[in-house]
Structure formats: structure tokens, C-alpha cells
Scaffold this motif. Structure first.
Motif, PDB file in Angstrom:
ATOM      1  N   THR A  74     -26.535  78.544 -10.360  1.00 26.17           N
ATOM      2  CA  THR A  74     -27.078  79.323 -11.465  1.00 26.17           C
ATOM      3  C   THR A  74     -26.241  80.589 -11.612  1.00 26.17           C
ATOM      4  O   THR A  74     -25.536  80.956 -10.681  1.00 26.17           O
ATOM      5  CB  THR A  74     -28.542  79.700 -11.171  1.00 26.17           C
ATOM      6  OG1 THR A  74     -28.579  80.287  -9.856  1.00 26.17           O
ATOM      7  CG2 THR A  74     -29.443  78.481 -11.202  1.00 26.17           C
ATOM      8  N   PRO A  75     -26.297  81.259 -12.763  1.00 31.13           N
ATOM      9  CA  PRO A  75     -25.565  82.527 -12.878  1.00 31.13           C
ATOM     10  C   PRO A  75     -26.006  83.468 -11.769  1.00 31.13           C
ATOM     11  O   PRO A  75     -27.206  83.645 -11.558  1.00 31.13           O
ATOM     12  CB  PRO A  75     -26.001  83.055 -14.259  1.00 31.13           C
ATOM     13  CG  PRO A  75     -26.423  81.849 -15.012  1.00 31.13           C
ATOM     14  CD  PRO A  75     -26.990  80.896 -14.013  1.00 31.13           C
ATOM     15  N   PRO A  76     -25.067  84.030 -11.018  1.00 35.27           N
ATOM     16  CA  PRO A  76     -25.439  84.805  -9.836  1.00 35.27           C
ATOM     17  C   PRO A  76     -26.177  86.090 -10.197  1.00 35.27           C
ATOM     18  O   PRO A  76     -25.860  86.739 -11.185  1.00 35.27           O
ATOM     19  CB  PRO A  76     -24.096  85.125  -9.188  1.00 35.27           C
ATOM     20  CG  PRO A  76     -23.098  84.964 -10.275  1.00 35.27           C
ATOM     21  CD  PRO A  76     -23.620  83.932 -11.198  1.00 35.27           C
ATOM     22  N   VAL A  77     -27.188  86.407  -9.348  1.00 31.87           N
ATOM     23  CA  VAL A  77     -27.928  87.670  -9.509  1.00 31.87           C
ATOM     24  C   VAL A  77     -28.058  88.310  -8.144  1.00 31.87           C
ATOM     25  O   VAL A  77     -27.852  87.657  -7.114  1.00 31.87           O
ATOM     26  CB  VAL A  77     -29.340  87.433 -10.101  1.00 31.87           C
ATOM     27  CG1 VAL A  77     -29.251  87.055 -11.569  1.00 31.87           C
ATOM     28  CG2 VAL A  77     -30.063  86.369  -9.305  1.00 31.87           C
ATOM     29  N   GLY A  78     -28.408  89.564  -8.112  1.00 30.57           N
ATOM     30  CA  GLY A  78     -28.758  90.268  -6.887  1.00 30.57           C
ATOM     31  C   GLY A  78     -27.678  90.196  -5.834  1.00 30.57           C
ATOM     32  O   GLY A  78     -26.509  90.475  -6.107  1.00 30.57           O
ATOM     33  N   LEU A  79     -28.078  89.776  -4.626  1.00 36.71           N
ATOM     34  CA  LEU A  79     -27.171  89.762  -3.479  1.00 36.71           C
ATOM     35  C   LEU A  79     -25.968  88.849  -3.726  1.00 36.71           C
ATOM     36  O   LEU A  79     -24.826  89.197  -3.441  1.00 36.71           O
ATOM     37  CB  LEU A  79     -27.949  89.295  -2.235  1.00 36.71           C
ATOM     38  CG  LEU A  79     -27.162  89.166  -0.942  1.00 36.71           C
ATOM     39  CD1 LEU A  79     -26.565  90.501  -0.557  1.00 36.71           C
ATOM     40  CD2 LEU A  79     -28.057  88.644   0.163  1.00 36.71           C
ATOM     41  N   THR A  80     -26.233  87.654  -4.282  1.00 32.15           N
ATOM     42  CA  THR A  80     -25.152  86.706  -4.544  1.00 32.15           C
ATOM     43  C   THR A  80     -24.114  87.300  -5.487  1.00 32.15           C
ATOM     44  O   THR A  80     -22.908  87.218  -5.253  1.00 32.15           O
ATOM     45  CB  THR A  80     -25.735  85.408  -5.156  1.00 32.15           C
ATOM     46  OG1 THR A  80     -26.860  85.006  -4.387  1.00 32.15           O
ATOM     47  CG2 THR A  80     -24.712  84.308  -5.159  1.00 32.15           C
ATOM     48  N   LYS A  81     -24.615  87.953  -6.558  1.00 31.02           N
ATOM     49  CA  LYS A  81     -23.702  88.574  -7.532  1.00 31.02           C
ATOM     50  C   LYS A  81     -22.886  89.682  -6.866  1.00 31.02           C
ATOM     51  O   LYS A  81     -21.667  89.777  -7.059  1.00 31.02           O
ATOM     52  CB  LYS A  81     -24.504  89.123  -8.707  1.00 31.02           C
ATOM     53  CG  LYS A  81     -23.607  89.709  -9.797  1.00 31.02           C
ATOM     54  CD  LYS A  81     -24.443  90.112 -11.004  1.00 31.02           C
ATOM     55  CE  LYS A  81     -23.611  90.556 -12.197  1.00 31.02           C
ATOM     56  NZ  LYS A  81     -22.280  91.022 -11.940  1.00 31.02           N
ATOM     57  N   ALA A  82     -23.551  90.488  -6.042  1.00 30.37           N
ATOM     58  CA  ALA A  82     -22.866  91.586  -5.362  1.00 30.37           C
ATOM     59  C   ALA A  82     -21.736  91.051  -4.496  1.00 30.37           C
ATOM     60  O   ALA A  82     -20.632  91.602  -4.479  1.00 30.37           O
ATOM     61  CB  ALA A  82     -23.862  92.387  -4.530  1.00 30.37           C
TER      62      ALA A  82
END
Lengths: 292, 288
Positions: B256-264
Motif C-alpha cells: 500500500t502507499p507507505p505511511v508513518g514509520l514505513t514512509k519515514a
């Protein structure tokens, strides 16, 4: 079990408890084996259903990415590596135990036994690493390429040698002292005693050792993976590289998807079938004579 | 214990039973990754996939952990295929893939991190200095079986190939327009290090591995040498400027489009702050 029940009545409840506990544990052990087999079959089923079992033995080659699933060369590879190593290791191991028990002075026998025990404790990947950097280049000098059935047999021999040596050792230790004294009283020389009295008496221990070492030879993966070359082919000489069924699973499982992955579970099933065949053969050979 | 078994049955589909215990840990870890605080990042990231990318991501993960003390980054190898499978099934927060994304993987979100090249290695004492693409194809299809055929000394060639499913093999086959059924090899190997050790132990062997791995081992005194491909020298330099033909991008992917920790973490892995780690690992940072 019957002796437990026939015990005196005031211990009955504890006996009963123990009996059920043991039954439970035995049931767990049996169930785990069944679960593993069921799991293997379930995972292998998709490819078995639309490829069919015969093609695993009749396809032109093993190239699962292109839809060829022939396991026969690897079956031969496993059998040759196992057969060769068992043939070498069994006499060596039994003779090592005989030496340890009847020929070596006590000061030598004890450290020797410790050394064999140490050999049994070395992890297989260490054997494999040693084989890869020492044994394989050595064989490569004699007959290229180096990674070969011969390297596999030699590494397996070293690995299963302690198993048969220690089992034979324990078997010889269990031969009643009266037998040996009796033989000595008859004036039999040492070798005649060993051949005519000790071996028949220790038959069951020796046989168990052979079964255990064979099982270990079939199941060994890591060392074999490192020294055998892993080319899927039926070897025509000792210097040809081979791939065993276990190495096939270890080599490709991490990267396999879909049918390829299911085909590796079929490798696992074939391996399982080999072990079952081994167990049946052992049962048939002994037919109660050895243990009974 | 029974709760654990519930998790086990849900997750078992994509896993070997040998990895059961790991699966339990992963399942709990993945759940924790969602509980990200707004001011301070916390939780555990599970990253699985390509054994080529794993050491790089592990180093980046260590630096990330130092920046955010409540974050744990767990890196496991198992190949690009596992990276794709785990990311798709949600067994891992991020997957690692050491090749260009395939068409059927367009549903995943891919983020390039670096580039890597695949080079041919020979034993250092082998007099052959270069091979044309045609000679490589002839050697790997068994048409040339002796080094005299390509100007070397009289000795049979030991052809080292990769096991089925490895991305290095895919890259090799794709570049030379070969099928794996055509390849006649004497040794089949798993990972890069095994390839380097096999060639280092055999004077007449030829194999292909990641240039990063080969260049590092060569600098450590392992007796191997890298051959040029298409007259371009095999080095991290030529991979960086894009002239080396046998090279590939290294991706990290999410479902999925990365959010939070994954996005960081993905932003961090793509930033200039990790270029020194990429270079240390003998990969090539992307020019941004």
C-alpha cells in the motif's frame, strides 16, 4: 502397560495418571509426524493435480521455471551419495569400535572415544565449509571440476562415521562379560572371539547404528549443498557433480513461487517416501530376529 | 498459546513450516508497526527479500535505529521473490527486490534505492583477460568447453551457474537471451559468496556474481578477477554512470502507499544521508 495395571491397588491412581500422561505424549509425537506428512501433501497437491505424479519421473529435465519437473536424477544423486558413504562408513565405524574396545590400551581408548564424540558434535555447515575450501579444490586438481559425487560421499562418510562408531561402541559394551570369558576359557584367539561371539551378540546395536547413519546420510543438506556442485544430472562417474533432493529444497525454496514451490514439496514427499522405505526395509531385514 | 496458534493458521500459507517461529514473531512485529506515535517514531519494521539488498538495508536500518531509538528494523533474506510475496501477503512491511519490477508487480509500490551490476569472475591466475558476449554464450551453452577455445591454457572450463529463481540468474539469462535449459553448467550455486568461494577454489572456473560482492572480495585478497562485459570494465564506477550493460536497479517495495514509520524509513533510505552506506556496500547510489 499390563505390568502397570497389575501393580498393587493403592498406587493405582498414580499409575493410571502416568499411563495417561505417557499415552498423551506418545499421541503428540505421532500426531506431529502425521501433521508434517499432511502439510507436505497439502502444499504439493496443486502441482500434483495439474501436472500429475508421473511427470516428476518422466519429464526431460528439472527446470521448474519452464515447466519441467523431473526428480529422477536427484533421486539417484541422493541414493548414490547415501549408498557410497554408508558402504565406507559402516566397516570403518564398526572396526573403530572394535579397536576401541578390544585392542586399544585404556590410556588411548578414552581420548579416542572423546575425539569421536567431538566429531559427532561438529555442525554440518562446518564440514561443508571445510569440504568447499579444502576437499573440492583437491579433487579438482585430480579431475576437474571438483564439486562432485565423490566430494559428497567423502564428506558424508566423515559426518556419519561418528554415528555408527558410537552406536557400535555402545553395542559392544552391552555384550555380556561371561560370553567373552567363556570364549577365552575355550582358548579362542581375540579375533575369533570378536567375529564368532561378539558380533552375533551385538548384532542389534550394530544394525541400529547402520539405520541411524543411513537416515542421517539421506537427510544431510548443508554440507552436501556446498560440495556436490548441485547440477541436476544422473552421474556417470564419481567425478560428476550431482544434486540431492535435500539440496534441491534448500537451494531453491527461498526463491520459489507457485508451481515451483509446490514441486519442491513434492521433493520433500519423495524424500519422506525414501525414509519410509528405509524403515520398512529395516523392519523386513530384522523381522524380529535381531530385537527378539 | 491458543491465540498464537490462531495467528499461525492465518499466516501459514506463505511460509515453510521451518520458519514457524519466525512467522509468529513477524506477525506480532507487523502489528506493532502500525502503532506509530505522531511526535516520535516507534515500532518494528519487518523487511524481507533479496539477499543482495539485505546487507545494505540492514546497515541503513541500524542508522535509522540510532536516529529513532524506539524503532527496531528486522531484516531477513530469502530472495526477491520472497520480498514480493511477503510484501503482497503483508508478512513484511517492506520487501526488497534486486531487479526491475515486472509487469504483474505493478500493483506494488516500488522505490529505487541503488544500482548493482552483475559481472563475470575468473580465478586470478587464469590468463584470459576478456570475453566477448558470443564467447560467454558459447561457454555457458557448452559449445566451448576448454579454455584454449577462448585463448587460454589447455584446461576444461568449469561453468558456475546460479540456482533457479535467483534474480542474478534472471538478469544473466535476460541479457544474453538464453533459456536456463540451454545452460550446461558443472556447478550450481546459491548465493554470491558461494560463487566467489567456488571460483577462488578452482583455477578453471567461470561464474557471475554481483559486482559489489566481487569487488569487495577482490580487495580483501580473494584470488578472483572481474571481466569486462561489452568492452566496459566491470566496476561500481561504470555501474554508477550507467555504461555497464549488465546492471540492475535495487528496489524496496510496499503493498500500500507507505505511511508513518514505513514512509519515514523509505524516505530515509532514498535520501543523501545513506549514500556513504551504499558506497561502502559497493553498490551505486542513484543520482537525484
Amino acid at each position: 502397560m499390563t505390568s502397570l495395571h497389575s501393580n498393587t491397588s493403592f498406587h493405582w491412581s498414580i499409575d493410571e495418571l502416568l499411563c495417561w500422561l505417557l499415552r498423551g505424549l506418545a499421541a503428540i509425537a505421532g500426531t506431529i509426524v502425521l501433521f508434517i506428512v499432511i502439510f507436505l501433501i497439502m502444499e504439493a497437491l496443486p502441482v500434483l493435480r495439474h501436472v500429475g505424479l508421473p511427470r516428476f519421473f518422466s519429464d526431460p529435465s528439472w527446470h521448474p521455471a519452464e515447466g519441467f519437473y523431473n526428480l529422477t536424477p536427484m533421486l539417484w544423486g541422493t541414493l548414490f551419495a547415501m549408498g557410497g558413504s554408508v558402504l565406507i562408513a559402516t566397516p570403518l565405524g564398526i572396526l573403530s569400535a572394535v579397536f576401541c574396545h578390544y585392542y586399544a590400551p585404556l590410556a588411548l581408548a578414552r581420548p579416542y572415544r572423546r575425539l569421536i564424540e567431538l566429531l559427532a558434535g561438529i555442525p554440518s555447515v562446518v564440514y561443508g565449509f571445510w569440504g568447499l575450501v579444502v576437499l573440492v579444490p583437491l579433487i579438482g586438481e585430480i579431475h576437474p571440476p571438483g564439486p562432485s559425487l565423490l566430494a559428497g560421499i567423502l564428506i558424508l562418510t566423515i559426518m556419519i562415521l561418528p554415528t555408527i562408531a558410537l552406536m557400535a561402541d555402545a553395542g559392544l559394551a552391552n555384550v555380556p562379560q561371561q560370553y567373552i570369558r567363556g570364549a577365552a576359557a575355550l582358548g579362542l584367539p581375540r579375533w575369533a572371539t570378536i567375529r564368532g561371539v561378539v558380533f552375533p551378540a551385538a548384532k542389534s546395536g550394530l544394525f541400529t547404528g547402520v539405520i541411524l547413519e543411513t537416515g542421517r546420510a539421506i537427510g544431510e543438506t548443508m554440507a552436501i549443498l556446498m560440495v556436490c556442485g548441485n547440477v541436476v544430472q544422473t552421474p556417470s562417474s564419481l567425478f560428476d557433480p550431482i544434486r540431492t533432493l535435500t539440496a534441491n529444497i534448500a537451494l531453491e525454496m527461498a526463491y520459489a513461487l507457485g508451481d515451483h514451490r509446490a514441486a519442491l514439496f513434492v521433493s520433500g514427499l519423495v524424500l519422506m517416501a525414501m525414509i519410509i522405505a528405509l524403515a520398512i526395509a529395516a523392519e523386513w531385514i530384522s523381522r524380529g530376529r535381531i530385537y527378539g | 498459546m491458543f491465540r498464537c496458534f490462531g495467528v499461525y493458521w492465518e499466516k501459514i500459507d506463505g511460509l515453510l513450516f521451518a520458519f514457524l517461529l519466525l512467522a509468529l514473531l513477524e506477525a506480532q512485529g507487523s502489528a506493532m508497526a502500525q502503532t506509530t506515535g505522531s511526535d516520535q517514531l516507534a515500532g518494528k519494521l519487518v523487511i524481507t527479500g533479496s539477499s543482495t539488498v539485505a546487507p545494505l538495508i540492514a546497515e541503513i536500518g541500524k542508522r535509522f535505529e540510532r536516529l529513532y531509538s524506539k524503532v527496531r528494523v528486522d531484516v531477513q533474506t530469502g530472495g526477491s521473490s520472497r520480498g514480493v510475496a511477503d510484501a503482497r501477503q503483508g508478512l513484511a512491511d517492506i520487501g526488497m527486490v534486486s531487479r526491475a519490477m515486472k509487469d504483474e508487480e505493478k500493483d506494488l509500490h516500488a522505490f529505487p534505492v541503488a544500482r548493482d551490476g552483475v559481472g563475470f569472475i575468473l580465478h586470478k591466475e587464469n590468463p584470459v583477460q576478456s570475453l566477448t558476449d558470443e564467447q560467454v554464450i558459447a561457454i555457458y551453452t557448452g559449445k566451448i568447453t576448454n579454455w584454449t577455445g577462448v585463448g587460454g591454457k589447455d584446461a576444461p572450463i568449469t561453468v558456475v551457474n546460479k540456482a533457479e529463481g535467483r534474480s542474478t540468474l534472471e538478469l544473466f539469462l535476460h541479457y544474453f537471451q538464453l533459456k536456463n535449459t540451454d545452460v550446461k553448467s558443472q556447478v550450481v550455486i546459491g548465493d554470491n559468496e558461494q560463487g566467489v568461494k567456488t571460483v577462488a577454489g578452482n583455477r578453471n572456473a567461470i561464474g557471475y556474481v554481483s559486482i559489489g560482492t566481487a569487488e569487495y572480495d577482490e580487495s580483501q585478497g580473494v584470488p578472483i578477477k572481474l571481466l569486462p562485459v561489452g568492452e566496459v570494465a566491470a566496476s561500481t564506477e561504470t555501474v554508477r554512470n550507467g555504461t555497464f550493460p549488465l546492471s540492475r536497479p535495487l528496489h524496496i517495495i510496499t503493498r500500500t502507499p507507505p505511511v508513518g514509520l514505513t514512509k519515514a524509513f523509505i524516505d530515509f533510505a532514498q535520501s543523501k544521508a545513506v549514500h556513504d552506506i551504499i558506497t561502502q556496500q559497493y553498490f551505486v547510489p542513484l543520482v537525484d
